[in-house]
Design an enzyme around this catalytic site. Sequence first.
Site, PDB file in Angstrom:
ATOM      1  N   GLY A 176      -9.920  -3.688   7.109  1.00  0.00           N
ATOM      2  CA  GLY A 176      -8.905  -4.116   6.546  1.00  0.00           C
ATOM      3  C   GLY A 176      -8.378  -5.619   6.714  1.00  0.00           C
ATOM      4  N   GLY A 233      -9.753   2.370   4.627  1.00  0.00           N
ATOM      5  CA  GLY A 233      -9.190   3.754   4.418  1.00  0.00           C
ATOM      6  C   GLY A 233     -10.007   4.550   5.216  1.00  0.00           C
ATOM      7  N   ARG A 278     -19.995  -7.418   5.807  1.00  0.00           N
ATOM      8  CA  ARG A 278     -20.323  -5.907   5.483  1.00  0.00           C
ATOM      9  C   ARG A 278     -21.983  -6.017   5.041  1.00  0.00           C
ATOM     10  NH1 ARG A 278     -15.172  -3.664   1.942  1.00  0.00           N
ATOM     11  NH2 ARG A 278     -14.363  -2.488   3.795  1.00  0.00           N
ATOM     12  N   LYS A 302       3.066  -1.108   5.548  1.00  0.00           N
ATOM     13  CA  LYS A 302       3.932  -0.033   4.874  1.00  0.00           C
ATOM     14  C   LYS A 302       3.799   1.070   6.263  1.00  0.00           C
ATOM     15  CE  LYS A 302       3.298  -0.532  -0.104  1.00  0.00           C
ATOM     16  NZ  LYS A 302       2.367  -0.065  -1.091  1.00  0.00           N
TER      17      LYS A 302
HETATM   18  P1  ADP Z   1      -4.524  -3.145   7.317  1.00  0.00           P
HETATM   19  O1  ADP Z   1      -5.388  -3.750   6.165  1.00  0.00           O
HETATM   20  O2  ADP Z   1      -5.064  -4.166   8.661  1.00  0.00           O
HETATM   21  O3  ADP Z   1      -4.540  -1.780   7.475  1.00  0.00           O
HETATM   22  P2  ADP Z   1      -2.010  -3.562   5.901  1.00  0.00           P
HETATM   23  O4  ADP Z   1      -2.817  -3.639   4.607  1.00  0.00           O
HETATM   24  O5  ADP Z   1      -1.161  -2.450   6.202  1.00  0.00           O
HETATM   25  O6  ADP Z   1      -2.967  -3.858   7.042  1.00  0.00           O
HETATM   26  O7  ADP Z   1      -1.059  -4.842   5.971  1.00  0.00           O
HETATM   27  C1  ADP Z   1      -1.431  -6.235   5.842  1.00  0.00           C
HETATM   28  C2  ADP Z   1      -0.400  -7.004   5.011  1.00  0.00           C
HETATM   29  O8  ADP Z   1       0.804  -6.754   5.884  1.00  0.00           O
HETATM   30  C3  ADP Z   1      -0.847  -8.397   5.163  1.00  0.00           C
HETATM   31  O9  ADP Z   1      -1.000  -8.904   3.966  1.00  0.00           O
HETATM   32  C4  ADP Z   1       0.559  -9.062   5.820  1.00  0.00           C
HETATM   33  O10 ADP Z   1       1.148 -10.325   5.108  1.00  0.00           O
HETATM   34  C5  ADP Z   1       1.782  -8.010   5.766  1.00  0.00           C
HETATM   35  N1  ADP Z   1       2.686  -8.022   6.519  1.00  0.00           N
HETATM   36  C6  ADP Z   1       2.642  -7.877   7.722  1.00  0.00           C
HETATM   37  N2  ADP Z   1       3.898  -8.165   8.482  1.00  0.00           N
HETATM   38  C7  ADP Z   1       4.638  -8.513   7.527  1.00  0.00           C
HETATM   39  C8  ADP Z   1       5.860  -8.800   7.542  1.00  0.00           C
HETATM   40  N3  ADP Z   1       6.750  -8.896   8.542  1.00  0.00           N
HETATM   41  N4  ADP Z   1       6.477  -8.862   6.082  1.00  0.00           N
HETATM   42  C9  ADP Z   1       5.882  -8.910   5.144  1.00  0.00           C
HETATM   43  N5  ADP Z   1       4.586  -8.653   5.131  1.00  0.00           N
HETATM   44  C10 ADP Z   1       3.958  -8.525   6.326  1.00  0.00           C
HETATM   45 MG    MG Z   2      -4.820  -3.823   3.943  1.00  0.00          MG
END
Ligand code: ADP
Ligand code: MG
Length: 401
Positions: A358, A381, A45, A205
């Site tokens: 992220g 976000g 960043r 999620k």
């Molecule tokens: P981003 O930051 O790229 O938007 P998220 O914050 O939504 O992604 O999700 C990232 C997290 O999701 C990671 O910490 C990862 O460990 C978790 N994750 C991904 N797949 C699984 C899974 N099958 N079971 C549990 N956690 C998971």
């Molecule tokens: Mg995340």
Amino acid sequence: MSAGSPARFGKKTIRDLDVPEGSRVLVRVDFNVPLDSGEVADDSRIRAALPTIEDLRGRGARLVLCSHLGRPKGPDPATSLSPASARLGELIGQRVHQAPEVVGPEARRGIARLDPGEVLVLENTRWEPGETKNDPELARELAEPVDLYVDDAFGAVHRAHASTVGVAELLPSAAGLLLEREVTTLRGIVEDPDPPFVVVLGGAKVTDKIALIERFLQLADALLVGGAMCFSFFRAQGHTTGDSLVEEEGAALAGEALRRAEGSDCRLLLPEDLVLGSSFSADAERRPLDGVDVPDGWMGLDVGPRTAAAYADEIGNAGTVFWNGPMGAFELEPFAEGTRAVAEAVAAAPGTTVVGGGDSGAALVKFGLADRVTHLSTGGGASLELLEGKSLPGVEVLDDR
Ligand code: ADP
Ligand code: MG
């Protein structure tokens, strides 16, 4: 696609801004970087802000930088910006001054002492309780000692805070080069993507990303789902999910998305095979599953190799790829394969490739592929809100061209 075309960015940028030599310019940067034992663990960043910082220094501006870091509720040395200012000093090859406060007499003295081309970093804006409330008094104190305001903190423009919106209302303002590039690139992929447009969504999620799913079902040619999110879809389809992460409202939302996908022109792809673990841990027992019915006592922690290959194929044939969210628990080495395969496919894809910030960004950095994509967003976000079609208060407030 004309990603990056200034035409779709209606705001002034630093190219349009008159910056007389010696002007004092407040630049809102995103130095919300991970720290490790008092040092910057990932300086992406900070590097991303360099084009704007160097451009303004080159024009003889006196630079005052501000940023938040973490979520402190008041002054807290563990969230000081001094590691970031030290790293910035190394990158520009010149000492960067660090103020001990956000606003106040010491900050004003530091600003008054700057020579043209010099840089001072204010302390963490979240040390001031007025920051997140967009307190007009804090905005006034930030604006008072400077002449111009530039926002280059894409990761913070979805929040109407004193350092992103309040202060911008009080000064002539413009976007920095990073902010402009982020907004034009991300708007470009939703407004006129080169087809086929393939979107890969994963992460923890479904509730975080349901608005994106709905949006991309209308815009994309294929939506590939992985990560823990897929278990909400499997629950909705009547599969067993064992101990996999499934949210309370996830299955209902996923069921709704499945129905909507039926009536859309977008193909929604779900995993065909999985990698299971006995617990969420790097030394869990690991077991491949050809299929998606997860037995009791096991959790799905990654997509399987057939799924990874199918997704890689879609990505390789895409004109435009947008990827957000890891395919599995990639922080745990035994469950990183699916995310690695997708990251490699995105890096190798001939089309335009854009990765949301992220954890998917962190995964790209971890696999050494960050510079192999068209654009890696610095804003988690903010990138999601832009893609969902929400307006970004930190962009809206800037002066129009
Ligand atoms: P981003 O930051 O790229 O938007 P998220 O914050 O939504 O992604 O999700 C990232 C997290 O999701 C990671 O910490 C990862 O460990 C978790 N994750 C991904 N797949 C699984 C899974 N099958 N079971 C549990 N956690 C998971
Ligand atoms: Mg995340």
